[in-house]
Design a protein around this motif. Structure first.
Motif, PDB file in Angstrom:
ATOM      1  N   ARG A  34       2.881  11.305  -1.173  1.00 33.61           N
ATOM      2  CA  ARG A  34       3.850  12.410  -1.227  1.00 33.61           C
ATOM      3  C   ARG A  34       5.147  11.902  -1.854  1.00 33.61           C
ATOM      4  NH1 ARG A  34       1.633  13.556   4.425  1.00 33.61           N
ATOM      5  NH2 ARG A  34       3.588  12.694   5.203  1.00 33.61           N
TER       6      ARG A  34
ATOM      7  N   ILE B 158      -3.153  -1.088  -5.702  1.00 35.04           N
ATOM      8  CA  ILE B 158      -2.135  -1.111  -6.752  1.00 35.04           C
ATOM      9  C   ILE B 158      -1.520   0.284  -6.923  1.00 35.04           C
ATOM     10  CG2 ILE B 158      -3.870  -0.766  -8.595  1.00 35.04           C
ATOM     11  CD1 ILE B 158      -2.057  -2.636 -10.328  1.00 35.04           C
ATOM     12  N   ALA B 159      -0.171   0.315  -7.014  1.00 32.80           N
ATOM     13  CA  ALA B 159       0.612   1.536  -7.217  1.00 32.80           C
ATOM     14  C   ALA B 159       0.495   2.542  -6.079  1.00 32.80           C
ATOM     15  CB  ALA B 159       0.266   2.196  -8.558  1.00 32.80           C
ATOM     16  N   SER B 160       0.183   2.044  -4.882  1.00 28.96           N
ATOM     17  CA  SER B 160       0.110   2.941  -3.720  1.00 28.96           C
ATOM     18  C   SER B 160       1.507   3.272  -3.185  1.00 28.96           C
ATOM     19  CB  SER B 160      -0.712   2.282  -2.603  1.00 28.96           C
ATOM     20  OG  SER B 160      -0.153   1.030  -2.267  1.00 28.96           O
ATOM     21  N   GLY B 161       2.480   2.417  -3.470  1.00 29.39           N
ATOM     22  CA  GLY B 161       3.829   2.608  -2.937  1.00 29.39           C
ATOM     23  C   GLY B 161       4.239   1.474  -2.008  1.00 29.39           C
ATOM     24  N   LYS B 162       3.480   0.402  -2.032  1.00 30.01           N
ATOM     25  CA  LYS B 162       3.719  -0.749  -1.154  1.00 30.01           C
ATOM     26  C   LYS B 162       5.108  -1.362  -1.385  1.00 30.01           C
ATOM     27  CE  LYS B 162       0.698  -3.456  -2.454  1.00 30.01           C
ATOM     28  NZ  LYS B 162       1.557  -4.001  -3.503  1.00 30.01           N
ATOM     29  N   SER B 163       5.459  -1.610  -2.621  1.00 33.34           N
ATOM     30  CA  SER B 163       6.772  -2.212  -2.904  1.00 33.34           C
ATOM     31  C   SER B 163       7.901  -1.239  -2.576  1.00 33.34           C
ATOM     32  CB  SER B 163       6.885  -2.629  -4.369  1.00 33.34           C
ATOM     33  OG  SER B 163       5.830  -3.473  -4.701  1.00 33.34           O
ATOM     34  N   THR B 164       7.631   0.050  -2.719  1.00 39.56           N
ATOM     35  CA  THR B 164       8.627   1.064  -2.331  1.00 39.56           C
ATOM     36  C   THR B 164       8.852   1.003  -0.823  1.00 39.56           C
ATOM     37  OG1 THR B 164       7.886   2.443  -4.170  1.00 39.56           O
ATOM     38  CG2 THR B 164       9.131   3.543  -2.425  1.00 39.56           C
TER      39      THR B 164
ATOM     40  N   ARG C 109       3.823   2.364 -15.921  1.00 37.13           N
ATOM     41  CA  ARG C 109       3.739   0.962 -16.348  1.00 37.13           C
ATOM     42  C   ARG C 109       3.039   0.787 -17.675  1.00 37.13           C
ATOM     43  NH1 ARG C 109       2.232  -2.269 -10.882  1.00 37.13           N
ATOM     44  NH2 ARG C 109       3.387  -0.780  -9.621  1.00 37.13           N
TER      45      ARG C 109
ATOM     46  N   ARG D  26       0.141   6.983 -11.967  1.00 33.21           N
ATOM     47  CA  ARG D  26       1.388   6.199 -11.870  1.00 33.21           C
ATOM     48  C   ARG D  26       1.348   4.990 -12.798  1.00 33.21           C
ATOM     49  NH1 ARG D  26       2.053   6.074  -5.258  1.00 33.21           N
ATOM     50  NH2 ARG D  26       2.720   8.242  -5.020  1.00 33.21           N
TER      51      ARG D  26
HETATM   52  N1  ATP Z   1       5.610   8.450  -2.657  1.00 32.20           N
HETATM   53  C1  ATP Z   1       5.765   8.285  -3.970  1.00 32.20           C
HETATM   54  N2  ATP Z   1       5.849   9.353  -4.781  1.00 32.20           N
HETATM   55  C2  ATP Z   1       5.992   9.217  -6.101  1.00 32.20           C
HETATM   56  N3  ATP Z   1       6.027   8.044  -6.764  1.00 32.20           N
HETATM   57  C3  ATP Z   1       5.945   6.959  -6.001  1.00 32.20           C
HETATM   58  C4  ATP Z   1       5.803   7.018  -4.588  1.00 32.20           C
HETATM   59  N4  ATP Z   1       5.729   5.765  -4.117  1.00 32.20           N
HETATM   60  C5  ATP Z   1       5.821   4.964  -5.206  1.00 32.20           C
HETATM   61  N5  ATP Z   1       5.943   5.701  -6.317  1.00 32.20           N
HETATM   62  C6  ATP Z   1       6.056   5.191  -7.700  1.00 32.20           C
HETATM   63  O1  ATP Z   1       4.775   4.650  -8.021  1.00 32.20           O
HETATM   64  C7  ATP Z   1       4.916   3.412  -8.704  1.00 32.20           C
HETATM   65  C8  ATP Z   1       4.235   2.328  -7.906  1.00 32.20           C
HETATM   66  O2  ATP Z   1       4.913   2.140  -6.679  1.00 32.20           O
HETATM   67  P1  ATP Z   1       5.094   0.683  -6.067  1.00 32.20           P
HETATM   68  O3  ATP Z   1       5.624  -0.275  -7.083  1.00 32.20           O
HETATM   69  O4  ATP Z   1       5.859   0.834  -4.779  1.00 32.20           O
HETATM   70  O5  ATP Z   1       3.553   0.366  -5.769  1.00 32.20           O
HETATM   71  P2  ATP Z   1       2.878  -0.960  -5.304  1.00 32.20           P
HETATM   72  O6  ATP Z   1       1.841  -0.541  -4.348  1.00 32.20           O
HETATM   73  O7  ATP Z   1       3.878  -1.951  -4.831  1.00 32.20           O
HETATM   74  O8  ATP Z   1       2.203  -1.462  -6.652  1.00 32.20           O
HETATM   75  P3  ATP Z   1       1.728  -2.958  -7.048  1.00 32.20           P
HETATM   76  O9  ATP Z   1       0.438  -3.210  -6.322  1.00 32.20           O
HETATM   77  O10 ATP Z   1       1.562  -2.903  -8.510  1.00 32.20           O
HETATM   78  O11 ATP Z   1       2.818  -3.920  -6.664  1.00 32.20           O
HETATM   79  C9  ATP Z   1       6.405   3.172  -8.869  1.00 32.20           C
HETATM   80  O12 ATP Z   1       6.758   3.630 -10.156  1.00 32.20           O
HETATM   81  C10 ATP Z   1       7.034   4.032  -7.783  1.00 32.20           C
HETATM   82  O13 ATP Z   1       8.325   4.489  -8.130  1.00 32.20           O
END
Ligand code: ATP
Ligand code: COD
Length: 210
Positions: free
Chosen positions: A179, A10-16, A147, A142
């Motif tokens: 990063r 969770i919040a690793s940046g996967k959706s990004t 959130r 994060r």
């Molecule tokens: N490399 C990064 N540096 C800084 N902030 C980031 C980075 N990647 C993602 N974030 C921020 O961290 C938060 C979580 O990112 P994201 O939604 O991509 O994670 P996720 O892995 O999809 O989470 P989830 O499991 O909840 O769906 C978001 O607010 C995003 O803008």
């Protein structure tokens, strides 16, 4: 055709990473979104959740009260198992349908964005498994800042998921999500170039952005 599994804690940046892949022309199946759909108003999934957890998990309009259900399942592994047993088979079925539509529509690269990919034994189901990795402490920050979760709730969600080294061990590719976002984009772009150098990506693939 290339079927990609994309996961990360969770919040690793996967959706990004998934959003960047869409910009580059990939078709993405978002399993978090499908999980919301199968518990939407009037669905059999929602009825099954109410049967398992009681009407306390509904809001005044009869829709799922996500915060109330989260409070139950992230503190109780047995309750979480019950929820997963309702949601996961339905999500798998919807994802299969969605993938078939995308392939029929001419997409050649289909990415499944699945938070619990390793936990649900799907690591061997894809041509390539991509893991986005970031330290748990950073992910808690994060979740708290972005959130509005409490630190305790953030750690409870992390504890409900696979350990980071388990995910990394299953990966074909590990992306560093710790990063800057632009850095994660650059890693995704490079991956995409490798996948599409010799083959078209899909019917509407735009050119990768610099
Ligand atoms: N490399 C990064 N540096 C800084 N902030 C980031 C980075 N990647 C993602 N974030 C921020 O961290 C938060 C979580 O990112 P994201 O939604 O991509 O994670 P996720 O892995 O999809 O989470 P989830 O499991 O909840 O769906 C978001 O607010 C995003 O803008
Ligand atoms: C419990 C629910 C209602 C809480 O909703 P909420 O809006 O607060 O969170 P959201 O759905 O946006 O999920 C955010 C993140 O929490 C984590 N998470 C969600 N469900 C689970 C779970 N069962 N086990 C471990 N982590 C989970 C994932 O990293 C997910 O990306 C919701 O997460 C849910 O229905 N979960 C069960 C379905 C599921 O397993 N989804 C994830 C994979 S398909």
């Amino acid at each position: 055709m290339l079927r990609v599994g994309l996961t990360g804690g969770i919040a690793s940046g996967k959706s990004t990473a998934a959003a960047r892949l869409v910009e580059l022309g990939a078709a993405v199946v978002d399993h978090d979104l499908l999980a919301r759909e199968v518990l939407g108003p009037g669905t059999r999934g929602l009825r099954a959740v109410v049967h398992a957890f009681g009407p306390e998990v509904l809001d005044a309009d009869g829709a799922l009260d996500r915060a109330a259900l989260a409070a139950v399942v992230f503190g109780d592994p047995a309750a979480r198992e019950r929820l997963n047993a309702v949601v996961h088979p339905r999500v798998r079925w919807s994802a299969g349908e969605r993938e078939a539509e995308l392939l029929a529509g001419g997409h050649h690269v289909v990415v499944h964005d699945i938070p619990l990919l390793v936990e649900t034994g799907q690591a061997g189901h894809f041509d390539v498994l991509v893991v986005v990795d970031a330290p748990a402490e950073l992910r808690v920050d994060r979740l708290v800042d972005g959130r509005g979760l409490t630190e305790e709730d953030a750690w409870a969600r992390i504890a409900a998921q696979a350990a980071d080294d388990e995910r990394r061990a299953a990966a074909d590719v590990v992306l560093d999500g710790s990063r800057r976002i632009s850095d994660l984009h650059a890693q995704v772009d490079e991956l995409w170039r490798g996948w599409t150098q010799h083959a078209p990506a899909g019917p509407t693939a735009p050119h990768p952005q610099a």
